[in-house]
Design a protein around this motif. Structure first.
Motif, PDB file in Angstrom:
ATOM      1  N   ASN A   1      57.236  42.457  45.664  1.00  0.00           N
ATOM      2  CA  ASN A   1      56.592  41.332  46.410  1.00  0.00           C
ATOM      3  C   ASN A   1      56.623  40.046  44.975  1.00  0.00           C
ATOM      4  N   GLU A   2      57.405  38.668  45.485  1.00  0.00           N
ATOM      5  CA  GLU A   2      58.106  38.156  44.760  1.00  0.00           C
ATOM      6  C   GLU A   2      56.982  37.304  43.246  1.00  0.00           C
ATOM      7  N   THR A   3      57.914  37.304  42.292  1.00  0.00           N
ATOM      8  CA  THR A   3      56.883  37.661  41.215  1.00  0.00           C
ATOM      9  C   THR A   3      57.723  37.362  39.902  1.00  0.00           C
ATOM     10  N   ASN A   4      57.120  35.824  38.860  1.00  0.00           N
ATOM     11  CA  ASN A   4      57.569  35.974  37.421  1.00  0.00           C
ATOM     12  C   ASN A   4      57.984  37.076  36.608  1.00  0.00           C
ATOM     13  N   HIS A   5      57.107  37.988  36.493  1.00  0.00           N
ATOM     14  CA  HIS A   5      56.751  38.914  35.845  1.00  0.00           C
ATOM     15  C   HIS A   5      58.222  39.897  36.179  1.00  0.00           C
TER      16      HIS A   5
ATOM     17  N   ASN B   1      55.999  44.506  40.069  1.00  0.00           N
ATOM     18  CA  ASN B   1      57.191  44.884  41.009  1.00  0.00           C
ATOM     19  C   ASN B   1      57.233  46.210  40.249  1.00  0.00           C
ATOM     20  N   ILE B   2      56.952  47.400  40.710  1.00  0.00           N
ATOM     21  CA  ILE B   2      56.764  48.968  40.760  1.00  0.00           C
ATOM     22  C   ILE B   2      57.396  49.093  41.364  1.00  0.00           C
ATOM     23  N   TYR B   3      58.848  50.314  39.977  1.00  0.00           N
ATOM     24  CA  TYR B   3      59.141  51.742  41.033  1.00  0.00           C
ATOM     25  C   TYR B   3      59.663  52.647  39.620  1.00  0.00           C
TER      26      TYR B   3
ATOM     27  N   LYS C   1      48.722  47.546  39.037  1.00  0.00           N
ATOM     28  CA  LYS C   1      48.150  46.490  39.876  1.00  0.00           C
ATOM     29  C   LYS C   1      47.187  45.329  39.425  1.00  0.00           C
ATOM     30  N   ARG C   2      46.222  46.186  39.004  1.00  0.00           N
ATOM     31  CA  ARG C   2      44.671  45.975  38.199  1.00  0.00           C
ATOM     32  C   ARG C   2      44.440  44.643  37.656  1.00  0.00           C
ATOM     33  N   GLY C   3      45.974  45.042  36.512  1.00  0.00           N
ATOM     34  CA  GLY C   3      46.502  44.185  35.154  1.00  0.00           C
ATOM     35  C   GLY C   3      46.902  43.283  36.533  1.00  0.00           C
ATOM     36  N   GLN C   4      47.863  43.160  36.625  1.00  0.00           N
ATOM     37  CA  GLN C   4      49.053  42.058  37.517  1.00  0.00           C
ATOM     38  C   GLN C   4      49.169  42.406  39.310  1.00  0.00           C
TER      39      GLN C   4
END
Length: 233
Positions: free
Chosen positions: A6-10, A43-45, A36-39
């Motif tokens: 997803n597009e994200t600044n994190h 994007n997680i790999y 993902k609950r917190g953020q």
């Protein structure tokens, strides 16, 4: 490498699972859910050696760590993200050691790393046997006697971070992995500089860890060979 795009600044997060686990296991999916609950837009790999779950689990026990690190580095460089911004990393058990090693050996930017119950200074022994289980003791003796053979150092994952404090010279001579990333044989300045450039390196130790010997390896601590005293860094 499984991903959530997803597009994200994190900064994207790399996960590395532990021995006997897989990149897409229920436990790793749970980790993703909690992050993902917190953020939600994170994007997680989840790092894999093989997209086949059974083969990925097998690769956590059998394989060559340095080869796996090279393969994972190539995967990371080809992710659909801006790798110039870098990553955060979380590793579980031996995955914490490997993701720290990835940060040292791979020419990409890591900002923060969390290792959870990880053998950062290797293992000095196999998990202890029940005092009455003589077969377990004999098995451990046999395995430890083979740890520094060429076959084990090229094919058995755990052997490659076995650090025998009672035979340290043999370890330095025969180790195919840990002595290099821990800069024990000589100081690799690239490995050193990448490690100290991290913003944070959080190392979590389990007080009641009975698998990691010594458990303080999770904090990079050592054992004094003659006395068995734990030495802090």
């Amino acid at each position: 490498m499984s991903a959530s795009n997803n597009e994200t600044n994190h900064l994207p997060v790399l996960l590395w699972h532990g021995m006997g686990d897989t990149y897409d296991s229920e436990s790793m999916k749970w980790v993703v859910e909690q992050l993902k609950r917190g953020q939600p837009d994170l994007n997680i790999y989840s790092i894999y050696i093989d997209t086949d779950s059974d083969k990925d689990r097998e690769a956590s026990v059998f394989g060559n760590v340095m080869v796996q690190l090279t393969d994972v580095c190539d995967q990371v460089k080809n992710l659909d993200v801006d790798i110039e911004k870098g990553f955060n990393g979380i590793g579980f058990s031996q995955g914490g050691l490997f993701i720290r090693s990835l940060a040292q050996t791979c020419n990409v930017t890591f900002h923060n790393i969390i290792s959870v119950g990880s053998p950062q200074n290797g293992i000095a022994d196999l998990p202890p046997c029940d005092p009455s289980n003589w077969m377990c003791k004999k098995r451990n003796e046999y395995i430890k006697g083979k740890m520094y053979t060429k076959f084990m150092q090229e094919n058995n994952i755990q052997a490659q971070y076995y650090r025998d404090i009672d035979n340290y010279d043999t370890y330095l001579l025969k180790s195919s992995y840990l002595k290099f990333v821990n800069n024990e044989l000589f100081k690799d300045l690239d490995y050193f500089n990448r490690l100290i450039s991290l913003n944070k390196f959080v190392m979590i130790m389990f007080e009641k860890d009975e698998t990691l010997v010594p458990k303080e390896s999770a904090w990079f601590w050592d054992i004094e060979a003659k006395t068995g005293i734990i030495l802090s860094i």
